[in-house]
Enzyme design. Structure first.
Site, short mmCIF file in Angstrom:
data_model
loop_
_atom_site.label_atom_id
_atom_site.label_comp_id
_atom_site.label_asym_id
_atom_site.label_seq_id
_atom_site.Cartn_x
_atom_site.Cartn_y
_atom_site.Cartn_z
N TYR A 149 0.84 -1.21 0.00
CA TYR A 149 0.00 0.00 0.00
C TYR A 149 0.88 1.25 0.00
O TYR A 149 1.99 1.25 0.53
CB TYR A 149 -0.94 -0.01 1.22
CG TYR A 149 -1.85 1.19 1.23
CD1 TYR A 149 -2.70 1.41 0.15
CD2 TYR A 149 -1.84 2.10 2.27
CE1 TYR A 149 -3.52 2.53 0.11
CE2 TYR A 149 -2.65 3.22 2.25
CZ TYR A 149 -3.48 3.43 1.17
OH TYR A 149 -4.28 4.53 1.13
N TYR A 159 -2.62 4.42 9.19
CA TYR A 159 -2.07 3.15 8.71
C TYR A 159 -1.03 2.60 9.68
O TYR A 159 -0.62 1.45 9.59
CB TYR A 159 -1.50 3.34 7.30
CG TYR A 159 -1.52 2.09 6.46
CD1 TYR A 159 -2.73 1.50 6.08
CD2 TYR A 159 -0.34 1.49 6.04
CE1 TYR A 159 -2.74 0.35 5.31
CE2 TYR A 159 -0.35 0.34 5.27
CZ TYR A 159 -1.56 -0.23 4.91
OH TYR A 159 -1.55 -1.36 4.15
P1 NAI Z 1 -7.38 -10.22 4.18
O1 NAI Z 1 -7.59 -9.96 5.63
O2 NAI Z 1 -8.45 -10.91 3.45
O3 NAI Z 1 -6.00 -11.00 3.95
C1 NAI Z 1 -4.90 -10.93 4.83
C2 NAI Z 1 -4.41 -12.36 4.99
O4 NAI Z 1 -3.18 -12.46 5.75
C3 NAI Z 1 -5.43 -13.25 5.73
O5 NAI Z 1 -5.82 -14.33 4.91
C4 NAI Z 1 -4.67 -13.71 6.93
O6 NAI Z 1 -5.08 -14.98 7.41
C5 NAI Z 1 -3.25 -13.72 6.38
N1 NAI Z 1 -2.25 -13.87 7.44
C6 NAI Z 1 -2.12 -13.15 8.59
N2 NAI Z 1 -1.13 -13.64 9.34
C7 NAI Z 1 -0.59 -14.68 8.66
C8 NAI Z 1 0.48 -15.58 8.92
N3 NAI Z 1 1.20 -15.52 10.05
N4 NAI Z 1 0.75 -16.55 8.00
C9 NAI Z 1 0.03 -16.64 6.86
N5 NAI Z 1 -0.98 -15.80 6.57
C10 NAI Z 1 -1.29 -14.83 7.45
O7 NAI Z 1 -7.11 -8.77 3.54
P2 NAI Z 1 -6.57 -8.28 2.10
O8 NAI Z 1 -6.93 -6.86 2.02
O9 NAI Z 1 -7.01 -9.21 1.04
O10 NAI Z 1 -4.99 -8.35 2.30
C11 NAI Z 1 -4.12 -8.93 1.38
C12 NAI Z 1 -2.89 -8.07 1.17
O11 NAI Z 1 -3.27 -6.88 0.48
C13 NAI Z 1 -2.18 -7.63 2.45
O12 NAI Z 1 -0.79 -7.65 2.23
C14 NAI Z 1 -2.68 -6.21 2.59
O13 NAI Z 1 -1.81 -5.42 3.39
C15 NAI Z 1 -2.66 -5.79 1.13
N6 NAI Z 1 -3.37 -4.56 0.82
C16 NAI Z 1 -4.67 -4.40 1.24
C17 NAI Z 1 -5.33 -3.21 1.01
C18 NAI Z 1 -6.71 -3.00 1.54
O14 NAI Z 1 -7.15 -1.84 1.63
N7 NAI Z 1 -7.44 -4.06 1.87
C19 NAI Z 1 -4.69 -2.10 0.25
C20 NAI Z 1 -3.36 -2.40 -0.20
C21 NAI Z 1 -2.73 -3.58 0.09
#
Ligand code: NAI
Length: 270
Positions: A149, A159
């Protein structure tokens, strides 16, 4: 559908529920002809609905805590065995900050929380690549993508320490990408995505204001999770073979804006 990933094999980290960016990417990868293994932290398996996605995409699920080298080694060994060969793509879609979760203000950071969030959100990307590299588990012209991000470059106060974690993550993509490129012909990039309503996204304080502001600032509007999945597929496909060491903004133009007419309208006095 274009068969862009026909015959390609991969691992997708981070599909928690149907809002997850990784979930949409898995659905698109399946549509484009890929086979892959889904993985998530053991705790997330119990909370999430990954089995539903596995069934839909004919995939197997292998739990792995992305901070554990042992889990990652087991994952990569099993995935190459199940898929019948080396990997062509890997998606790192993982983020978590304990300070954010526990609502600790940035200026009051609890450093045990900081270290945990840094390990999960940033160092895990190094660990994933290190295991793939040492096991020589990627095919030539393979592609590795992590999600990030823009708080890595610009200030978004709420953030919190995720901004620092994302800066570190993007740096790892370049540093490890050098070795993966020159030694294995594998590309490594990060996609810097618009704010997106997912479990991780909505955990950020003031998220509704955040996403509405970005929508008004971006000439094309915010990029959705589905659109992020499409973009990721293009980076896994053979159409982007020489793109590497990049942080690629997928944000409707937000990152190059100063101000937009619709944001200005809030401040213009009649
Ligand atoms: P999400 O909450 O659906 O996905 C985050 C994932 O990280 C979850 O599936 C969670 O179980 C996993 N996770 C956490 N700890 C873990 C560990 N120790 N080992 C393995 N997996 C682990 O949310 P989202 O938004 O789909 O996030 C995906 C990526 O996108 C992240 O890197 C997030 O920072 C990034 N992102 C999200 C934005 C947003 O506004 N939602 C914007 C820009 C980037």
């Amino acid at each position: 559908m274009y068969n862009l990933l026909k015959g390609k094999r991969g691992i997708i980290f981070g599909a928690l529920d149907e809002n997850s960016i990784a979930w949409k990417t898995a659905e698109r990868a399946h549509e484009e002809g890929a086979t892959f293994v889904l993985t998530n932290a053991p705790i997330a398996m119990r909370m999430g609905q990954i089995d539903k996605l596995a069934e839909k995409t004919n995939s197997e699920v292998i739990p792995a805590d992305a901070t554990s080298i042992e889990d990652l080694e087991n994952l990569v060994e099993k995935a190459t065995e199940i898929l019948g060969g080396k990997l062509d793509f890997v998606l790192h879609s993982i983020g978590m900050s304990v300070n954010v979760r526990k609502k600790v203000p940035y200026t009051e950071s609890n450093y045990d929380f900081t270290a945990k969030g840094w390990d999960v959100s940033a160092v895990s990307f190094h660990k994933v690549m290190s295991v793939l590299y040492k096991k020589d588990a990627m095919n030539e012209w393979g592609s590795i993508v992590a999600l990030t991000y823009m708080a890595a470059q610009r200030v978004f106060p709420d953030y919190n320490d995720m901004a620092d974690n994302k800066a570190y993550l993007e740096s790892i993509a370049r540093s490890f990408g050098y070795y993966f490129g020159s030694d294995k012909k594998v590309r490594v990039n990060t996609i810097s995505q618009s704010p997106t309503p997912t479990t991780a996204g909505q955990g950020v304080k003031g998220f509704d204001g955040f996403i509405a502001y970005a929508e008004k600032m971006s000439p094309l509007g915010n990029a959705t999770a589905q659109e992020c999945a499409d973009y990721t597929i293009s980076l896994f496909s053979d159409l982007t073979k020489k793109v590497t060491l990049q942080n690629l903004f997928h944000d409707g133009g937000f990152s190059n804006m100063g101000v937009s007419q619709s944001v200005m309208e809030y401040f213009i006095k009649e």
